[in-house]
Design a protein around this motif. Sequence first.
Motif, mmCIF file in Angstrom:
data_model
loop_
_atom_site.group_PDB
_atom_site.id
_atom_site.type_symbol
_atom_site.label_atom_id
_atom_site.label_comp_id
_atom_site.label_asym_id
_atom_site.label_seq_id
_atom_site.Cartn_x
_atom_site.Cartn_y
_atom_site.Cartn_z
ATOM 1 N N ILE A 191 -21.758 10.009 -16.826
ATOM 2 C CA ILE A 191 -20.413 10.977 -18.843
ATOM 3 C C ILE A 191 -20.287 12.354 -17.971
ATOM 4 O O ILE A 191 -22.124 12.781 -17.500
ATOM 5 N N ARG A 192 -19.799 13.172 -17.942
ATOM 6 C CA ARG A 192 -19.419 14.462 -17.233
ATOM 7 C C ARG A 192 -19.145 15.418 -18.861
ATOM 8 O O ARG A 192 -18.857 16.618 -18.631
ATOM 9 N N THR A 193 -19.404 14.770 -19.499
ATOM 10 C CA THR A 193 -19.051 15.446 -20.961
ATOM 11 C C THR A 193 -20.380 15.211 -22.282
ATOM 12 O O THR A 193 -21.213 14.114 -22.295
ATOM 13 N N PRO A 194 -20.908 16.569 -21.825
ATOM 14 C CA PRO A 194 -21.972 16.797 -23.220
ATOM 15 C C PRO A 194 -21.991 15.593 -24.449
ATOM 16 O O PRO A 194 -20.988 16.043 -25.222
ATOM 17 N N TYR A 208 -22.958 16.411 -27.411
ATOM 18 C CA TYR A 208 -23.216 17.720 -28.787
ATOM 19 C C TYR A 208 -21.558 18.163 -28.375
ATOM 20 O O TYR A 208 -21.631 19.053 -29.864
ATOM 21 N N TYR A 210 -9.679 17.500 -9.792
ATOM 22 C CA TYR A 210 -10.598 17.067 -9.287
ATOM 23 C C TYR A 210 -10.586 15.710 -9.193
ATOM 24 O O TYR A 210 -9.853 15.067 -10.659
ATOM 25 N N PRO A 211 -11.156 14.856 -7.832
ATOM 26 C CA PRO A 211 -11.407 13.495 -8.477
ATOM 27 C C PRO A 211 -12.482 13.025 -9.816
ATOM 28 O O PRO A 211 -13.082 13.985 -9.883
ATOM 29 N N PRO A 225 -15.027 12.300 -11.508
ATOM 30 C CA PRO A 225 -17.225 11.721 -11.134
ATOM 31 C C PRO A 225 -17.028 10.766 -11.961
ATOM 32 O O PRO A 225 -17.577 9.969 -10.976
ATOM 33 N N LEU A 236 -9.079 19.605 -14.767
ATOM 34 C CA LEU A 236 -9.949 20.277 -15.377
ATOM 35 C C LEU A 236 -10.023 21.193 -15.937
ATOM 36 O O LEU A 236 -9.803 22.435 -15.616
ATOM 37 N N VAL A 255 -17.098 25.186 -21.194
ATOM 38 C CA VAL A 255 -18.036 24.064 -21.000
ATOM 39 C C VAL A 255 -16.720 23.285 -20.022
ATOM 40 O O VAL A 255 -15.364 23.738 -20.245
ATOM 41 N N GLU A 256 -16.788 22.881 -18.653
ATOM 42 C CA GLU A 256 -16.006 22.521 -18.245
ATOM 43 C C GLU A 256 -15.825 20.299 -18.752
ATOM 44 O O GLU A 256 -16.536 19.999 -18.766
ATOM 45 N N TYR A 267 -12.594 17.570 -18.424
ATOM 46 C CA TYR A 267 -11.683 16.448 -18.120
ATOM 47 C C TYR A 267 -10.782 15.794 -18.588
ATOM 48 O O TYR A 267 -11.087 15.692 -20.190
ATOM 49 N N THR A 325 -26.884 21.318 -18.881
ATOM 50 C CA THR A 325 -27.007 20.730 -19.931
ATOM 51 C C THR A 325 -27.788 18.886 -19.595
ATOM 52 O O THR A 325 -28.511 18.247 -20.238
ATOM 53 N N LEU A 326 -26.604 18.899 -18.537
ATOM 54 C CA LEU A 326 -25.978 16.989 -18.593
ATOM 55 C C LEU A 326 -27.933 17.204 -17.128
ATOM 56 O O LEU A 326 -28.461 15.883 -17.120
ATOM 57 N N ASP A 352 -21.901 26.517 -19.772
ATOM 58 C CA ASP A 352 -22.705 24.678 -19.171
ATOM 59 C C ASP A 352 -22.084 23.960 -18.716
ATOM 60 O O ASP A 352 -20.712 23.790 -18.619
ATOM 61 N N THR A 372 -21.080 21.338 -16.223
ATOM 62 C CA THR A 372 -20.503 20.098 -16.174
ATOM 63 C C THR A 372 -20.654 19.110 -15.369
ATOM 64 O O THR A 372 -20.334 18.079 -15.171
#
Lengths: 93, 193
Positions: A24-27, A29, A44-45, A47, A61, A83-84, A86, B99-100, B150, B152
């Motif tokens: 997972i690329r989504t924090p 928090y 982007y593909p 992840p 993204l 934050v980036e 998707y 953070t990740l 952040d 990510t």
Amino acid sequence: MMLASGTKVRVKLDWPETRGPCHIRTPYYLRGHEGVVVRHLGDYPNPEALAFRAPEQILPLYHVRFPMADLWPDRHGNNSVLVELYESWLEAA
Amino acid sequence: MNILEAPSEKLLAGIRKLLAEKNIASADEIAERIRITDEASPARGAAMVARAWTDPEYKALMLRDGTMAAEAMGVPMRGLPPLGVLENTEDLHNLVVCTLCSCYPRAVLGYPPFWFKSAAYRARAVRDPRAMLVEFGTNIPDNVKLEVVDSTADYRWMVLPRRPAGTDGWSAERLAALVHEGDMIGITVPVVK
């Protein structure tokens, strides 16, 4: 669907990690929180699929901004998080 | 053999052999990538910052497309994630964290400082950034907005710090010597000593 700058979005309140192995690329928090799209960063593909050699899925993204005061109970006057994320994690707010 | 208990050197050799056999990466390509990674250092980012301070056209390129700006300074960016550059201004200070995991603009800053990957830095940067910056010796005035970026996903981010006062007429080379690793993460700001 392409989200324009300024669009209000909510990060899905979803916990794929409770359903099995994932990348997972989504924090965590940010989940369930509302933010504003700053700009589209490209496509982007995904992840989360790439990590498991799933069929390639190209996703938009975005850079999304969140007031820090919305994320934590602490006092955060003038702080934000950028934050980036998707598109698959975003829903209309 | 239990893969978790295999000696790491043997595992690495096995992976290298598989990568070559499957035509994913040859031994030469791996060696070239290691060489490029080892060569990268904050001096590259500092040279980009100093040029941006002295060349408005380059600064515009850097903010629009960090990858192209790095390539324009001879930094090999092929096959690497796109580089984004965040400008500090009178009203805005940027701070970069991942953070990740440990996303870091290695092509232009080299290996990250040891604390960048620590759980403490990663947690505090998004929850208590101003107090944490004070511990690094950096006071961001209350009227300056603090944006924590952040990293990510597919981008790598570096900060374009503000040019310090008292540097009028300085050459790009002299300016570059003022710019340190932490300034391009947003942990510190460049100062004239």
